[in-house]
Structures are given as C-alpha cells and as structure tokens.
Scaffold this motif. Structure first.
Motif, PDB file in Angstrom:
ATOM      1  N   MET A   1     -61.280 -12.064 104.531  1.00  0.00           N
ATOM      2  CA  MET A   1     -61.506 -10.935 103.741  1.00  0.00           C
ATOM      3  C   MET A   1     -62.262  -9.547 104.458  1.00  0.00           C
ATOM      4  SD  MET A   1     -63.861 -10.710 100.155  1.00  0.00           S
ATOM      5  CE  MET A   1     -62.754 -12.001  99.497  1.00  0.00           C
ATOM      6  N   ILE A   2     -61.465  -8.724 104.028  1.00  0.00           N
ATOM      7  CA  ILE A   2     -62.190  -7.228 104.215  1.00  0.00           C
ATOM      8  C   ILE A   2     -62.696  -6.700 103.006  1.00  0.00           C
ATOM      9  CG2 ILE A   2     -61.625  -5.009 105.209  1.00  0.00           C
ATOM     10  CD1 ILE A   2     -59.242  -6.323 106.530  1.00  0.00           C
ATOM     11  N   VAL A   3     -63.983  -6.541 102.970  1.00  0.00           N
ATOM     12  CA  VAL A   3     -64.656  -5.999 101.902  1.00  0.00           C
ATOM     13  C   VAL A   3     -64.819  -4.389 102.044  1.00  0.00           C
ATOM     14  CG1 VAL A   3     -66.615  -6.077 100.423  1.00  0.00           C
ATOM     15  CG2 VAL A   3     -66.082  -8.245 101.522  1.00  0.00           C
ATOM     16  N   ALA A   4     -64.113  -3.605 101.089  1.00  0.00           N
ATOM     17  CA  ALA A   4     -64.201  -2.067 101.148  1.00  0.00           C
ATOM     18  C   ALA A   4     -65.358  -1.807 100.061  1.00  0.00           C
ATOM     19  CB  ALA A   4     -62.805  -1.465 100.781  1.00  0.00           C
ATOM     20  N   ILE A   5     -66.302  -1.473 100.591  1.00  0.00           N
ATOM     21  CA  ILE A   5     -67.679  -1.225  99.896  1.00  0.00           C
ATOM     22  C   ILE A   5     -67.482   0.187  99.084  1.00  0.00           C
ATOM     23  CG2 ILE A   5     -70.138  -1.113  99.789  1.00  0.00           C
ATOM     24  CD1 ILE A   5     -69.928  -2.481 102.697  1.00  0.00           C
ATOM     25  N   GLY A   6     -67.559   0.030  98.054  1.00  0.00           N
ATOM     26  CA  GLY A   6     -67.399   1.101  97.153  1.00  0.00           C
ATOM     27  C   GLY A   6     -68.837   2.030  96.826  1.00  0.00           C
ATOM     28  N   GLY A   7     -68.641   3.143  96.494  1.00  0.00           N
ATOM     29  CA  GLY A   7     -69.515   4.044  95.926  1.00  0.00           C
ATOM     30  C   GLY A   7     -68.843   5.264  95.171  1.00  0.00           C
ATOM     31  N   GLN A   8     -69.846   6.010  94.603  1.00  0.00           N
ATOM     32  CA  GLN A   8     -69.487   7.397  93.768  1.00  0.00           C
ATOM     33  C   GLN A   8     -70.722   8.105  93.758  1.00  0.00           C
ATOM     34  OE1 GLN A   8     -70.071   3.822  92.533  1.00  0.00           O
ATOM     35  NE2 GLN A   8     -68.032   4.069  91.765  1.00  0.00           N
ATOM     36  N   ASP A   9     -70.388   9.571  93.753  1.00  0.00           N
ATOM     37  CA  ASP A   9     -71.527  10.172  93.485  1.00  0.00           C
ATOM     38  C   ASP A   9     -71.301  11.339  92.485  1.00  0.00           C
ATOM     39  OD1 ASP A   9     -69.896  11.861  95.226  1.00  0.00           O
ATOM     40  OD2 ASP A   9     -71.281  12.729  96.347  1.00  0.00           O
TER      41      ASP A   9
END
Length: 496
Positions: free
Chosen positions: A183-191
């Motif tokens: 697995m490659i975990v693409a770590i999310g975020g939003q501002d």
C-alpha cells in the motif's frame, strides 16, 4: 537464516503481461517463485517439473486447488488462468461500511451526507466503539477494506487517506501489514472550502507527512506520500509545500482533480477564477511526472495537452464516476496524447464494491458507446490498465510475471459457467467481458497465499475474515442510528 523455499504453480493458461509482448498467451504455463520473487514463468513441459523437483526437493511447495486436473506430474495442472494480481491506483479504505448510503446525489453532497459523518462518528466515538469491537473502529474498517481487495485479486493499492482518517495513520499501516498487501497511503488534507472541523492549519499536512515517514521505517509493505484531498479544498499555501516534500523525498503526489461538474465549474468561476484545476496545478508548479490525478473527469480545452506535457498520470474510476453522476473523462484523448491512464475502483462507498474487472469493463463499454467505435479499449488494453500500467505509475515491482518481480499473482477459476468455454484465443476477452469478479480463486502476494480455493485466509496476526465482517455489520448499524439523529453536515466544495 530460514531455509530458502520455492513455490510453483501450473495452470491451463498463463498470461505474463510481460514486455516486450504483453499480449502473449501461453497454453499450459507455470510460475516458480523463490523468496517472494518470480524466478521463472513460461510454457510448461514434463522436463520442467522434473527439473524443479530435483533442484528443490522437499523445499518445493506446489500450489494445489480444488480445480486440479488428476495427474502424476510433479506439477499438476490447475484448471485456472494464472495472471498478475491487480493493482488499484486510487481508492479509499474507510468506505466499505457506507455501501448503499446517500445514493442519488452528487459528489460533494454525498461527502457531507455519508463520508464526513461516518469518519466523524468513528473519530468522536473511537474509545466507546473500540471497547465494543475489541479494536479501534478505524482498524476494523481498514481491515475490511483489505478483505475486499483480496477478494477481487487486488494485492497493491494507492489509498487516499482523507477527512478524519488523516489522523489515524497507524491503524491503516497495521491493517495493510497484517493483511500482507502492498500500500501507498496518500495522506489527505484540506485548508479551505471543507467541513470546518476538518480544516488544517499551516504546517499540519507536513507534520502528518513526517509522522508517516517515521511510521514507514517500521513497515515492510506500507509507504506514505502527500495526498491533498481536492483541488478546491487546498490553497497554494497548502499544495506547494507538500509537492516540495514529495520532490525532496522522491515520492508520488496524489490529488483528486476535476471530479464533479458543478464543483469544477464553481472552482473555475469563484475559487481560482479563469483556471481549470489542471491549469491551477500547472500555475503553482505541482504538475509533473510524479503527480497522479484521480478522476480528471471534467476537462477544460487545454487540460489533456497540459497533462501530457507534464508527464502526470490519470486514474480513471468509472464505477464511482457514473454512480455519482460526475461524468467520464476523455480517456481516448488522454491515451492518444500519451498520458498514462490506469483504471481503478475508487472507494466502496461511491462504487459499492472493489470489483476491478467490472471497472475495466465499464471503462471500455462507455468509450465504445460514446465514440460509436467498438475497436476502442480492447480487452488486452483493459487488462493492462489494471495490472502493468498502474504498477508502473505507482513505481511498484509487480504488475507482470517476469523474473525478479514480486510474486503477486491470481488464479481465476475456469469452471464457472460464465467462463465456459474458455480457449487460448478468448481467455483475455472472457476475463474482461464474461467474468463477474467472483471467479478469483487464489491470490498470492510476495509468495504468500492470501486467498485459496475461494476462501480468504486469516491475516498474519490470526484475525479471521468472518470476525472482521461481523464487526463491520454491527458498526454499520450503529452508524445508521447515529446518522438519523445527527445534524446535517454541509460545507464541502459547492455543497454550501
């Protein structure tokens, strides 16, 4: 040092999907894996069996299934198709408990009515739910996602880990490690332009990436990369430092792009006036060969050209794109421009399953009908778009059956009525057009059995699939009770 052992398998058909001739089809083929890597793959004859038995003796494990053809050969023939395991280039591991919820509405409304309330429920009630379930609700949910992937023959994925999930990196890494998948975990975020309680402050996304990097050092099969959630939900101030982090650490950078028509139009008119998401990415310097765009459904007039020039890749998710009414990307234009395009499933909440064969079939059917051209996206190309193409995009050493690559492969049962008759000349076509996904009989990842004779095996920590499924059934019911009384969530993108 443990004794070196070998795993061998022989099937009625072998599809190596290996360069230079990825369309090669082999009648009566075999594979030999040693220490989790492919050592040999090709046509079988009795001399091969004798040679392997003499070379390896009792250190040779021969893969047997219910569909074995009676024989005294050292490598008995399985009435199966042997091919590379599937690679999912975009998904969400928190969505399986959401199947069938908040249907018949567009993306941003569905996020506010299903995904954000559910992940918020898990986060807010984490302690209480952990006491009832025997493990954290996030850990349970992520393990259920591993079961679903394995069921459909997916052994590697890039998972977009967004909303409340971005706070629970340990749980998703543990689920992947004990499941034996990659697995490659693409770590999310939003501002910006998101549910207020989920908005990030300066530096939050980078801090999570550093946490992921430290966690990655303790993992065997899990990696972490930047995965800012949406183009509309991330400002320049959030995106540019994350792309700089990706470049500094030589990782991929993953983001949703142009997924839903109303939101894409709103973005161009009100959020970044005059710019499509792709033009926005190019203007701020984050569009390059390490960028992976999920969806890219609603393209502007120059978007295909800009993506092709940058070397970025696109992951097409036809199941979710149609269910949510988002539309479909210009796949043929992208391919003709030289863009790498993989087919994937998105999350189960928006697609309702992880049947990647069904996703490949729908991708082809839509383009054939749209362009009124039956020659588009033939079965062989579709199969590559869920194996070798996404493996290349994700920089994984799998996706084809070649010496030196990871021994990740699947066996497809040819005795199912819908696959009869299967011959050498129609085996690939039957996989795309006739299979329903349930024919995946055996799944091997890194030389280890994950599914055998149609049954998913216990995880490496002893967890049994039935235990996980019972917990998910209960968790789903508790969430529906919570959701009935919870205030409505609004604020994601154009859902204001």
């Amino acid at each position: 040092m443990p004794e070196t052992r070998a795993l061998a398998c022989r099937c009625r058909f072998l599809l190596p999907l290996a360069a230079p001739d990825r369309g090669r089809r082999i009648q009566d083929g075999y594979l030999l894996a040693v220490d989790g890597r492919i050592r040999e793959a090709g046509p079988y004859d009795p001399e091969v069996g004798r040679r392997l038995r003499e070379a390896w003796g009792d250190r040779l494990e021969v893969l047997h299934t219910r569909r074995e053809v009676p024989s005294d050969d050292p490598l008995p023939l399985q009435d199966m198709v042997l091919l590379p395991a599937f690679v999912k280039a975009h998904g969400h591991d928190h969505e399986q408990p959401l199947i069938g919820i908040a249907r018949d509405e567009p993306l941003t409304a569905w996020l506010d009515h299903a995904v954000n309330p559910f992940t918020g429920f898990l986060n807010a009630r984490r302690g209480e739910l952990a006491a009832r379930l025997g493990r954290t609700p996030q850990a349970l949910t992520y393990r259920m996602a591993r079961i679903c992937d394995i069921h459909y023959g997916i052994t590697a994925s890039m998972v977009h880990h967004c909303n409340w999930n971005k706070h629970h990196l340990e749980d998703i890494a543990e689920a992947n490690e004990v499941a034996g998948t990659t697995m490659i975990v693409a770590i999310g975020g939003q501002d910006r332009f998101y549910a207020p309680e989920l908005l990030d402050g300066p530096g939050d996304a980078l801090a999570r990436l550093e946490k992921g990097l430290a966690l990655q050092a303790r993992c065997e099969r899990t990696r972490f990369v930047p995965g800012p959630d949406q183009c509309f939900s991330n400002s320049r101030e959030a995106l540019v430092p994350q792309k700089a982090w990706a470049r500094a650490h030589d990782t991929l950078f993953h983001i949703h792009s142009s997924e839903e028509p109303r939101t894409t139009r709103w973005f161009r008119e009100a959020v970044e006036p005059g710019l499509t998401p792709v033009e926005y990415f190019r203007e701020i310097g984050i569009l390059d060969a390490g960028t992976v765009l999920a969806h890219q459904v609603n393209c502007g007039p120059r978007d295909v050209e800009l993506i092709a020039a940058s070397g970025a890749a696109v992951v097409h998710n036809p199941l979710a794109n149609t269910i949510l009414g988002s539309g479909m990307p210009p796949v043929i234009d992208l391919l003709r421009a030289g863009v790498r395009v993989a087919v994937s499933t998105d999350g189960s909440g928006s697609a309702d399953n992880q049947n990647i064969l069904a996703a490949a079939r729908l991708a082809s059917q839509y383009q054939k009908a749209l362009h009124q051209d039956a020659s588009l996206l033939p079965a062989q190309q579709c199969l590559e778009m869920i194996t070798s193409v996404p493996a290349s995009i994700l920089r994984l050493d799998q996706g084809s059956l070649e010496p030196g690559l990871r021994a990740d492969f699947v066996l497809v049962d040819l005795a199912r009525p819908n696959l009869v008759p299967t011959r050498l000349d129609n085996v690939v076509e039957n996989l795309i057009w006739a299979a329903d996904g349930s024919e995946i009989d055996t799944v091997v990842a890194g030389g280890h059995l994950l599914k055998h004779d149609g049954r998913i095996l216990p995880f490496r920590d002893g967890t049994r699939p039935e235990e996980i499924q019972r917990g998910i059934q209960a968790l789903s019911a508790w969430f529906m009770d919570y959701r009935a009384a919870a205030p409505e969530v609004r604020g994601t993108g154009a859902h204001d």
